[in-house]
Design a protein around this motif. Sequence first.
Motif, PDB file in Angstrom:
ATOM      1  N   SER A  90      36.708  52.797 100.370  1.00 31.18           N
ATOM      2  CA  SER A  90      36.035  51.544  99.993  1.00 31.18           C
ATOM      3  C   SER A  90      35.601  50.771 101.232  1.00 31.18           C
TER       4      SER A  90
ATOM      5  N   GLY B  55      37.385  41.664  92.382  1.00 33.02           N
ATOM      6  CA  GLY B  55      36.462  42.408  93.243  1.00 33.02           C
ATOM      7  C   GLY B  55      35.624  43.406  92.475  1.00 33.02           C
ATOM      8  N   SER B  56      36.240  44.104  91.535  1.00 35.04           N
ATOM      9  CA  SER B  56      35.459  45.074  90.761  1.00 35.04           C
ATOM     10  C   SER B  56      34.460  44.368  89.855  1.00 35.04           C
TER      11      SER B  56
ATOM     12  N   CYS C 298      26.952  42.411  91.053  1.00 33.29           N
ATOM     13  CA  CYS C 298      25.903  42.633  92.061  1.00 33.29           C
ATOM     14  C   CYS C 298      24.786  43.524  91.532  1.00 33.29           C
ATOM     15  N   CYS C 299      25.058  44.289  90.496  1.00 34.73           N
ATOM     16  CA  CYS C 299      24.008  45.131  89.910  1.00 34.73           C
ATOM     17  C   CYS C 299      22.862  44.291  89.362  1.00 34.73           C
TER      18      CYS C 299
ATOM     19  N   VAL D 186      37.611  44.166  96.843  1.00 39.53           N
ATOM     20  CA  VAL D 186      38.228  45.400  96.355  1.00 39.53           C
ATOM     21  C   VAL D 186      39.138  45.986  97.429  1.00 39.53           C
TER      22      VAL D 186
ATOM     23  N   CYS E  47      31.784  49.821 102.419  1.00 41.03           N
ATOM     24  CA  CYS E  47      31.350  48.464 102.806  1.00 41.03           C
ATOM     25  C   CYS E  47      30.647  48.486 104.158  1.00 41.03           C
TER      26      CYS E  47
ATOM     27  N   CYS F 148      27.176  50.115 103.790  1.00 41.54           N
ATOM     28  CA  CYS F 148      26.241  49.186 103.133  1.00 41.54           C
ATOM     29  C   CYS F 148      25.830  48.069 104.081  1.00 41.54           C
TER      30      CYS F 148
ATOM     31  N   SER G 144      29.096  50.285  85.275  1.00 38.60           N
ATOM     32  CA  SER G 144      29.829  50.322  86.543  1.00 38.60           C
ATOM     33  C   SER G 144      31.204  49.684  86.402  1.00 38.60           C
ATOM     34  N   TYR G 145      31.334  48.688  85.558  1.00 42.10           N
ATOM     35  CA  TYR G 145      32.637  48.051  85.338  1.00 42.10           C
ATOM     36  C   TYR G 145      33.510  48.903  84.418  1.00 42.10           C
TER      37      TYR G 145
ATOM     38  N   ASN H  53      31.573  43.402  92.070  1.00 48.14           N
ATOM     39  CA  ASN H  53      30.747  44.580  92.366  1.00 48.14           C
ATOM     40  C   ASN H  53      29.805  44.890  91.210  1.00 48.14           C
ATOM     41  N   SER H  54      30.293  44.781  89.988  1.00 49.97           N
ATOM     42  CA  SER H  54      29.440  45.012  88.826  1.00 49.97           C
ATOM     43  C   SER H  54      28.381  43.935  88.705  1.00 49.97           C
TER      44      SER H  54
END
Length: 117
Positions: free
Chosen positions: A100, A38-39, A45-46, A2, A104, A107, A67-68, A42-43
Amino acid sequence: TVVVGFLILQIPLLGAAYGYDEQTSYVLTFGLCVLDAGSFLNSFCCFAILWHFPDRQTFVVAIAQASYNATSLCPVLVSEVIRRTGLTLHLIFLAWTALSGLACLVCYLVIPDVAEY
């Protein structure tokens, strides 16, 4: 990815702002593809939450989809920020990139790695 996508999008945005739109517009499609990938990741990863809540599969899938899909409100947010502050689009994307990247880093520092389990 992202953060990389937002950095790539700086090229066509700055090109359009300074009159080099024709030379930099081809980068827009590539940047959007990287940002969308990337987005999506990220979704995706949920779904790691399923390890902790195997009996709540529907809830976890709903979180991943939300989230997406929630990112569809981002253009509304950006246009409102532009209207209220007068900032340019590339400055807003640069700030978004910084946030962003900071997320990162946080996290990376906070989430335990496999060795700690």
